[in-house]
Motif scaffolding. Structure first.
Motif, PDB file in Angstrom:
ATOM      1  N   VAL A 194     -14.384  14.365  -0.594  1.00 38.32           N
ATOM      2  CA  VAL A 194     -13.994  13.974   0.759  1.00 38.32           C
ATOM      3  C   VAL A 194     -13.290  12.619   0.666  1.00 38.32           C
ATOM      4  CG1 VAL A 194     -14.794  13.440   3.088  1.00 38.32           C
ATOM      5  CG2 VAL A 194     -15.958  15.216   1.754  1.00 38.32           C
ATOM      6  N   VAL A 195     -12.151  12.531   1.341  1.00 35.16           N
ATOM      7  CA  VAL A 195     -11.360  11.292   1.327  1.00 35.16           C
ATOM      8  C   VAL A 195     -11.238  10.773   2.752  1.00 35.16           C
ATOM      9  CG1 VAL A 195      -9.121  10.259   0.773  1.00 35.16           C
ATOM     10  CG2 VAL A 195      -9.982  12.167  -0.603  1.00 35.16           C
ATOM     11  N   GLY A 196     -11.622   9.524   2.970  1.00 38.29           N
ATOM     12  CA  GLY A 196     -11.484   8.906   4.286  1.00 38.29           C
ATOM     13  C   GLY A 196     -10.644   7.647   4.190  1.00 38.29           C
ATOM     14  N   LEU A 197      -9.812   7.419   5.179  1.00 39.71           N
ATOM     15  CA  LEU A 197      -8.973   6.215   5.199  1.00 39.71           C
ATOM     16  C   LEU A 197      -9.497   5.259   6.258  1.00 39.71           C
ATOM     17  CD1 LEU A 197      -5.376   7.803   5.069  1.00 39.71           C
ATOM     18  CD2 LEU A 197      -7.031   7.476   3.228  1.00 39.71           C
ATOM     19  N   GLY A 198      -9.634   4.002   5.887  1.00 39.20           N
ATOM     20  CA  GLY A 198     -10.127   2.987   6.816  1.00 39.20           C
ATOM     21  C   GLY A 198      -8.993   2.300   7.558  1.00 39.20           C
ATOM     22  N   ARG A 199      -9.365   1.536   8.565  1.00 45.48           N
ATOM     23  CA  ARG A 199      -8.333   0.915   9.406  1.00 45.48           C
ATOM     24  C   ARG A 199      -7.504  -0.115   8.660  1.00 45.48           C
ATOM     25  NH1 ARG A 199      -9.389  -1.388  15.315  1.00 45.48           N
ATOM     26  NH2 ARG A 199      -7.255  -2.101  15.217  1.00 45.48           N
ATOM     27  N   THR A 200      -8.114  -0.788   7.683  1.00 44.88           N
ATOM     28  CA  THR A 200      -7.333  -1.801   6.959  1.00 44.88           C
ATOM     29  C   THR A 200      -6.166  -1.139   6.228  1.00 44.88           C
ATOM     30  OG1 THR A 200      -8.962  -1.632   5.182  1.00 44.88           O
ATOM     31  CG2 THR A 200      -9.094  -3.572   6.572  1.00 44.88           C
ATOM     32  N   LYS A 259       1.492   7.242  11.193  1.00 50.41           N
ATOM     33  CA  LYS A 259       2.869   6.805  11.510  1.00 50.41           C
ATOM     34  C   LYS A 259       3.186   5.628  10.602  1.00 50.41           C
ATOM     35  CE  LYS A 259       3.089   9.926  14.611  1.00 50.41           C
ATOM     36  NZ  LYS A 259       3.030  11.139  13.795  1.00 50.41           N
ATOM     37  N   THR A 260       3.958   5.888   9.542  1.00 47.47           N
ATOM     38  CA  THR A 260       4.192   4.822   8.557  1.00 47.47           C
ATOM     39  C   THR A 260       5.324   3.917   8.989  1.00 47.47           C
ATOM     40  OG1 THR A 260       5.524   6.407   7.333  1.00 47.47           O
ATOM     41  CG2 THR A 260       3.278   6.075   6.592  1.00 47.47           C
ATOM     42  N   LYS A 261       5.220   2.649   8.547  1.00 47.91           N
ATOM     43  CA  LYS A 261       6.265   1.696   8.905  1.00 47.91           C
ATOM     44  C   LYS A 261       7.176   1.448   7.716  1.00 47.91           C
ATOM     45  CE  LYS A 261       3.099  -2.234   8.195  1.00 47.91           C
ATOM     46  NZ  LYS A 261       2.211  -3.153   8.782  1.00 47.91           N
ATOM     47  N   VAL A 280      -4.874   2.000   6.887  1.00 40.62           N
ATOM     48  CA  VAL A 280      -3.978   2.639   7.851  1.00 40.62           C
ATOM     49  C   VAL A 280      -3.083   1.580   8.499  1.00 40.62           C
ATOM     50  CG1 VAL A 280      -3.989   3.800  10.090  1.00 40.62           C
ATOM     51  CG2 VAL A 280      -5.426   4.653   8.247  1.00 40.62           C
ATOM     52  N   GLY A 281      -3.660   0.422   8.795  1.00 38.77           N
ATOM     53  CA  GLY A 281      -2.880  -0.677   9.391  1.00 38.77           C
ATOM     54  C   GLY A 281      -1.817  -1.188   8.426  1.00 38.77           C
ATOM     55  N   ALA A 282      -2.149  -1.242   7.129  1.00 34.38           N
ATOM     56  CA  ALA A 282      -1.174  -1.714   6.145  1.00 34.38           C
ATOM     57  C   ALA A 282      -0.028  -0.726   5.979  1.00 34.38           C
ATOM     58  CB  ALA A 282      -1.864  -1.943   4.799  1.00 34.38           C
ATOM     59  N   LEU A 283      -0.330   0.548   6.241  1.00 40.16           N
ATOM     60  CA  LEU A 283       0.703   1.584   6.066  1.00 40.16           C
ATOM     61  C   LEU A 283       1.537   1.778   7.325  1.00 40.16           C
ATOM     62  CD1 LEU A 283      -1.499   4.226   4.212  1.00 40.16           C
ATOM     63  CD2 LEU A 283       0.430   2.970   3.237  1.00 40.16           C
ATOM     64  N   ALA A 312       0.823  -1.217   0.000  1.00 43.14           N
ATOM     65  CA  ALA A 312       0.000   0.000   0.000  1.00 43.14           C
ATOM     66  C   ALA A 312       0.856   1.266   0.000  1.00 43.14           C
ATOM     67  CB  ALA A 312      -0.923  -0.010   1.222  1.00 43.14           C
ATOM     68  N   HIS A 313       2.155   1.137   0.231  1.00 46.51           N
ATOM     69  CA  HIS A 313       2.988   2.323   0.451  1.00 46.51           C
ATOM     70  C   HIS A 313       3.058   3.325  -0.717  1.00 46.51           C
ATOM     71  CE1 HIS A 313       4.024   0.307   4.143  1.00 46.51           C
ATOM     72  NE2 HIS A 313       4.475   1.478   4.559  1.00 46.51           N
ATOM     73  N   PRO A 314       3.068   2.868  -1.983  1.00 44.21           N
ATOM     74  CA  PRO A 314       3.097   3.858  -3.064  1.00 44.21           C
ATOM     75  C   PRO A 314       1.900   4.813  -3.024  1.00 44.21           C
ATOM     76  CG  PRO A 314       3.605   1.674  -3.914  1.00 44.21           C
ATOM     77  CD  PRO A 314       3.190   1.483  -2.486  1.00 44.21           C
ATOM     78  N   LEU A 315       0.837   4.382  -2.372  1.00 47.40           N
ATOM     79  CA  LEU A 315      -0.356   5.218  -2.275  1.00 47.40           C
ATOM     80  C   LEU A 315      -0.096   6.498  -1.488  1.00 47.40           C
ATOM     81  CD1 LEU A 315      -3.371   5.023  -3.037  1.00 47.40           C
ATOM     82  CD2 LEU A 315      -3.774   3.986  -0.810  1.00 47.40           C
ATOM     83  N   LEU A 316       0.855   6.437  -0.570  1.00 49.69           N
ATOM     84  CA  LEU A 316       1.108   7.607   0.280  1.00 49.69           C
ATOM     85  C   LEU A 316       1.433   8.832  -0.561  1.00 49.69           C
ATOM     86  CD1 LEU A 316       3.174   5.967   3.145  1.00 49.69           C
ATOM     87  CD2 LEU A 316       1.013   7.210   3.397  1.00 49.69           C
ATOM     88  N   ASP A 317       2.342   8.676  -1.520  1.00 51.62           N
ATOM     89  CA  ASP A 317       2.719   9.814  -2.354  1.00 51.62           C
ATOM     90  C   ASP A 317       1.538  10.283  -3.201  1.00 51.62           C
ATOM     91  OD1 ASP A 317       5.220  10.049  -1.378  1.00 51.62           O
ATOM     92  OD2 ASP A 317       6.159   8.772  -2.897  1.00 51.62           O
TER      93      ASP A 317
END
Ligand code: HEM
Length: 294
Positions: free
Chosen positions: A45-51, A292-294, A53-56, A29-34
């Motif tokens: 409106v953009v919302g992020l779900g726990r799945t 907080k990205t890993k 956020v947890g992957a990131l 999922a990390h390329p999505l951050l940029d």
């Protein structure tokens, strides 16, 4: 200083398109951050779900799973998404092209799970004909109810959104007398006034925001939806946390006193999800510092 996404507090638009995305299996999922950091959200409106956020990595502490309410007398299905997008507009063709652009941007990482077109009915009514949103907080009260403030520089300007698709039995509703319909809502269709003789199950008695301790104010921006053989309401509520939504929902499903909200006589939720809507910076791009990205 980052601020709330402009589309959150804006009035209900003439039409919208709600898209639920899920993580693409086997893809980082990390390329999505940029992508997210570089996209201006505009009125969407953009919302992020726990799945997601947890992957990131780890997200804001307030983001949790859609609740399983203990002692609920009715079913509350949950359907989590990785990302929720609400495209707001006035022109269906323009919304389609905006959707195509978003899907192209997100598709290396996310798959579309559901697209739901929604619309304003009359002057902001549910498909039953009852005005929806009358008791919404406005101006500063809306900001206080919906927007995180005074927590941290990274999180302030965020909001948390509860999204629940309800499917109506409109034929069943219309078989009821006008008085029975008013009793379901606790407001009169004719003049939108509340009335004291409404039963305890009346929706506005169950949901009365000031009757909760602490008070349970939220900013509702629900919209009707319809396809060839079903119709209902996409319930959308923004809050500075999910606490107000959960307090109201628990009472609606009878968890407090066994009294189920009259709404369940003709409608039921078919899904439910929670998302965190990050704030935007001065150029309208998502500020993901609280992630907080890993
Ligand atoms: C099909 C589902 C629903 C329909 C058709 C519906 C419709 C309505 C209508 C017509 C009103 C009265 C006017 C107004 O103040 O907006 C109302 C009030 C309200 N509804 Fe709903 N609603 C639904 C679901 C929900 C859910 C799931 C919640 C939260 C868990 C909720 C929370 C509220 C609140 C907080 C109020 C204002 C109560 C007050 O303080 O007077 N509603 N709704």
């Amino acid at each position: 200083m980052s601020v709330v996404q402009p589309g959150v507090l804006s009035p209900v638009p003439a039409m919208a398109c709600a898209i639920r995305f899920v993580c693409r299996p086997g893809v980082s999922a990390h390329p999505l951050l940029d992508v997210l950091r570089e996209t201006s959200v505009g009125d969407d409106v953009v919302g992020l779900g726990r799945t997601l956020v947890g992957a990131l990595g780890a997200g804001p502490p307030g983001l949790r799973d859609f609740p399983q309410v203990e002692n609920a007398r009715v079913g509350l299905p949950a359907k989590p998404g990785a990302l929720w997008l609400l495209l707001r507009g006035v022109d269906r063709g323009e919304l389609l092209h905006r959707r195509r652009a978003w899907v192209a941007r997100l598709s290396p990482t996310l798959d579309v799970d559901e697209v739901l077109e929604t619309f304003m009915y009359a002057d902001g009514r549910d498909l039953t004909g009852y005005v929806d949103g009358t008791e919404n907080p406005t101006d500063g009260d809306a900001v206080a109810a919906a927007v995180v403030s005074g927590v941290s520089d990274q999180l302030d300007g965020s909001t948390f959104v509860a999204v629940q698709r309800w499917q109506h039995d409109l034929d069943g509703f219309e078989r009821r007398s006008p008085a029975q319909r008013d009793d379901i809502f606790g407001r009169r269709a004719a003049d939108n006034e509340e009335f004291d003789s409404a039963p305890e199950s009346a929706h506005v008695k169950r949901a009365a925001q000031e009757s909760f301790e602490p008070e349970a104010f939220m900013v509702r921006r629900s919209m009707p939806w319809a396809d060839t053989d079903a119709a209902g309401l996409l319930f959308i509520a923004y809050g500075s946390s999910f606490d107000a939504f959960e307090a109201v929902l628990s009472r609606m499903v009878g968890a407090e006193d066994g009294v189920v909200d009259g709404l369940f006589q003709f409608t039921r939720p078919v899904d439910g999800a929670y998302y965190w809507c990050p704030p935007v910076d001065a150029s309208g791009k998502l500020d993901l510092r609280a992630l907080k990205t890993k």
